[in-house]
Design a protein around this motif. Structure first.
Motif, mmCIF file in Angstrom:
data_model
loop_
_atom_site.group_PDB
_atom_site.id
_atom_site.type_symbol
_atom_site.label_atom_id
_atom_site.label_comp_id
_atom_site.label_asym_id
_atom_site.label_seq_id
_atom_site.Cartn_x
_atom_site.Cartn_y
_atom_site.Cartn_z
ATOM 1 N N LEU A 1 -4.751 2.781 3.103
ATOM 2 C CA LEU A 1 -3.444 1.956 3.826
ATOM 3 C C LEU A 1 -1.418 2.546 2.698
ATOM 4 O O LEU A 1 -1.063 2.699 3.373
ATOM 5 N N SER A 2 -2.059 2.164 1.143
ATOM 6 C CA SER A 2 -0.777 2.683 0.576
ATOM 7 C C SER A 2 -0.827 3.997 0.528
ATOM 8 O O SER A 2 0.360 4.766 0.705
ATOM 9 N N LEU A 3 -1.584 5.116 0.445
ATOM 10 C CA LEU A 3 -1.570 6.035 0.944
ATOM 11 C C LEU A 3 -0.758 6.874 2.093
ATOM 12 O O LEU A 3 -0.163 7.663 2.068
ATOM 13 N N SER A 4 -1.198 5.958 2.586
ATOM 14 C CA SER A 4 -0.694 6.303 3.916
ATOM 15 C C SER A 4 0.991 6.096 4.386
ATOM 16 O O SER A 4 1.509 6.686 5.348
ATOM 17 N N ARG A 5 1.319 5.204 3.670
ATOM 18 C CA ARG A 5 2.707 4.774 3.848
ATOM 19 C C ARG A 5 3.790 4.674 2.630
ATOM 20 O O ARG A 5 5.009 5.052 2.467
ATOM 21 N N GLY A 6 2.448 5.827 2.154
ATOM 22 C CA GLY A 6 3.670 6.618 0.517
ATOM 23 C C GLY A 6 4.186 5.961 0.070
ATOM 24 O O GLY A 6 4.770 5.736 -1.229
ATOM 25 N N LYS A 7 3.197 4.408 -0.618
ATOM 26 C CA LYS A 7 3.776 3.857 -2.013
ATOM 27 C C LYS A 7 2.618 2.497 -2.441
ATOM 28 O O LYS A 7 1.593 2.650 -1.632
ATOM 29 N N LEU A 8 2.703 1.809 -3.507
ATOM 30 C CA LEU A 8 1.789 0.704 -3.575
ATOM 31 C C LEU A 8 2.409 0.004 -3.232
ATOM 32 O O LEU A 8 4.027 -0.419 -4.134
ATOM 33 N N PHE A 9 2.034 -1.016 -2.955
ATOM 34 C CA PHE A 9 1.982 -2.027 -2.188
ATOM 35 C C PHE A 9 2.955 -2.864 -3.936
ATOM 36 O O PHE A 9 2.941 -3.087 -4.894
ATOM 37 N N ALA A 10 3.840 -4.339 -3.748
ATOM 38 C CA ALA A 10 4.282 -5.277 -4.989
ATOM 39 C C ALA A 10 3.298 -5.899 -5.161
ATOM 40 O O ALA A 10 2.216 -6.261 -5.871
ATOM 41 N N ALA A 11 3.673 -5.870 -7.185
ATOM 42 C CA ALA A 11 2.763 -6.991 -8.304
ATOM 43 C C ALA A 11 3.184 -7.884 -7.417
ATOM 44 O O ALA A 11 4.000 -8.065 -6.948
#
Length: 399
Positions: A351-361
């Motif tokens: 999911l993160s790769l498909s959205r081009g970012k890592l979710f929040a810490a």
């Protein structure tokens, strides 16, 4: 142990996710970005638990009769499997579903607590005559309960409800079962033995019998909830979570032939068992697994770190060697889903790769740091609370 090396590319084309944070990809992404944690500290006190959100099971399991004969973890899993098939655009495609392979990581069935308590009380109070135990179990437990406790019935229910009727495998073995489900599925597709597979697991953490078992092993977090990295020797352990995670993975050629778009590519899945009696061996095993992946030094890491003392302490030592890699501990937001924890990591990596970012810490100790970089790789680490280590490399697919 690792998947067979080959040039046959494997894509993740469907993700089904239901947990304490919601259902579906958008709800989960929004909850992670908002650093949401859904934890219940009262119902099973002194043990905090991450409860499943209310699901409309009719949406994925339309027959009430099917729902009634399933235990909670089977309903959750069958629901998540339906979400994965919807996500992959496969719901109702009988041609593909009839040859789709299925691999499920499963635990044991749920106990009838009322019967268990009555039998134990009779024994403890000295009211049990010889042979009473066998008589009570034969008369008080309905035959269908024994059937419902079969671990392979999650796969059976998915087959009945959703029509997935290719080969079926069920693995047991707590966190390691989740790793091996994907390791075997990937190897089969890479080698050409399979074209497409539905793989995943489900877990119901809202069970007094499970909490009792994990308390006996001194694994259960007690009293106040704390983020994973804030747990220490005086406040260690995991908070059980409820959820279901299923992924559709298939060969690139198969996906392209049906016009499917990938979330990400599953490149490697590797597994090993550390000798827990040898201090430092978990760290050494994780080092060895990382060396097999071929990941970039700064690839983000999604970890199943539980907060259980030895395993998590040694995982911290491993992470210190990868200081340039952003880290996210899934247990803070979701709790520990045992067999489903590794599938959860893969789902969130894709999911993160498909959205081009890592979710929040979501951490109070400073171990997790924010990043605005767009990752091309994410490593999923699975460290069992008392056995079994695994790792996967998930990569973006160029547009």
């Amino acid at each position: 142990m690792s998947n067979t090396s080959s040039t046959r590319e494997v894509w993740i084309t469907g993700i089904g996710l239901a947990s304490s944070l919601g259902e579906g990809l958008d709800q989960h992404w929004d909850a992670l970005e908002a650093r949401k944690v859904n934890v219940d500290e009262a119902t099973f006190a002194p043990y905090p638990v991450h409860p499943i959100v209310k699901l409309n099971y009719d949406a994925q399991i339309p027959k009430k009769g099917d729902q009634r004969q399933m235990e909670a973890w089977q309903r959750i899993g069958t629901y998540a499997a339906g979400l994965a098939l919807d996500s992959a655009g496969l719901k109702g495609n009988t041609d593909i579903l009839s040859r789709m392979d299925m691999i499920v990581a499963a635990g044991g069935g749920e106990r009838d607590l009322a019967v268990d308590a009555a039998v134990i009380n009779d024994q403890a109070q000295g009211n049990a005559a010889p042979g009473t135990l066998n008589e009570r179990l034969m008369s008080d437990l309905r035959p269908t309960l024994f059937l419902a406790q079969l671990s392979n019935l999650l796969a059976g229910n998915i087959s009945i409800v959703h029509g997935v009727t290719g080969s079926s495998r069920t693995f047991m073995g707590e966190e390691a079962a989740g790793t091996d489900a994907f390791r075997i599925a990937l190897a089969r597709i890479v080698s050409g033995q399979s074209d497409i597979a539905l793989v995943g697991a489900a877990h119901n953490g809202e069970r007094k019998d499970l909490l009792m078992l994990y308390e006996f092993g001194d694994f259960a977090l007690k009293n106040k909830f704390a983020p994973v990295w804030a747990r220490d020797a005086s406040h260690s352990g995991f908070a059980l979570g409820s959820g279901g995670v299923f992924l559709v993975i298939e060969s690139k050629d198969h996906a392209q032939a049906r016009g499917a778009k990938p979330f990400a590519r599953l490149t490697h899945v590797v597994a090993d068992h550390a000798r827990r009696s040898t201090p430092g061996n978990i760290t050494a095993v994780l080092d060895g697994l990382w060396a097999k992946l071929g990941a970039k030094a700064d690839a983000p890491i999604l970890t199943s770190a539980t907060g259980a003392a030895q395993a998590t302490d040694e995982e911290r030592a491993f992470l210190k060697k990868h200081a340039s890699a952003p880290v996210r501990a899934l247990g803070t937001s979701f709790g520990h889903l045992i067999e489903a924890q590794f599938p959860l990591g893969l789902a969130l990596a894709a999911l993160s790769l498909s959205r081009g970012k890592l979710f929040a810490a979501n951490d109070t100790t400073g171990l997790e740091v924010e990043t605005t970089a767009s990752p091309s790789q994410i490593v999923v680490v699975n460290t069992g609370h008392w056995r079994g280590e695994g790792m996967a490399l998930v990569e973006s697919v160029p547009a």
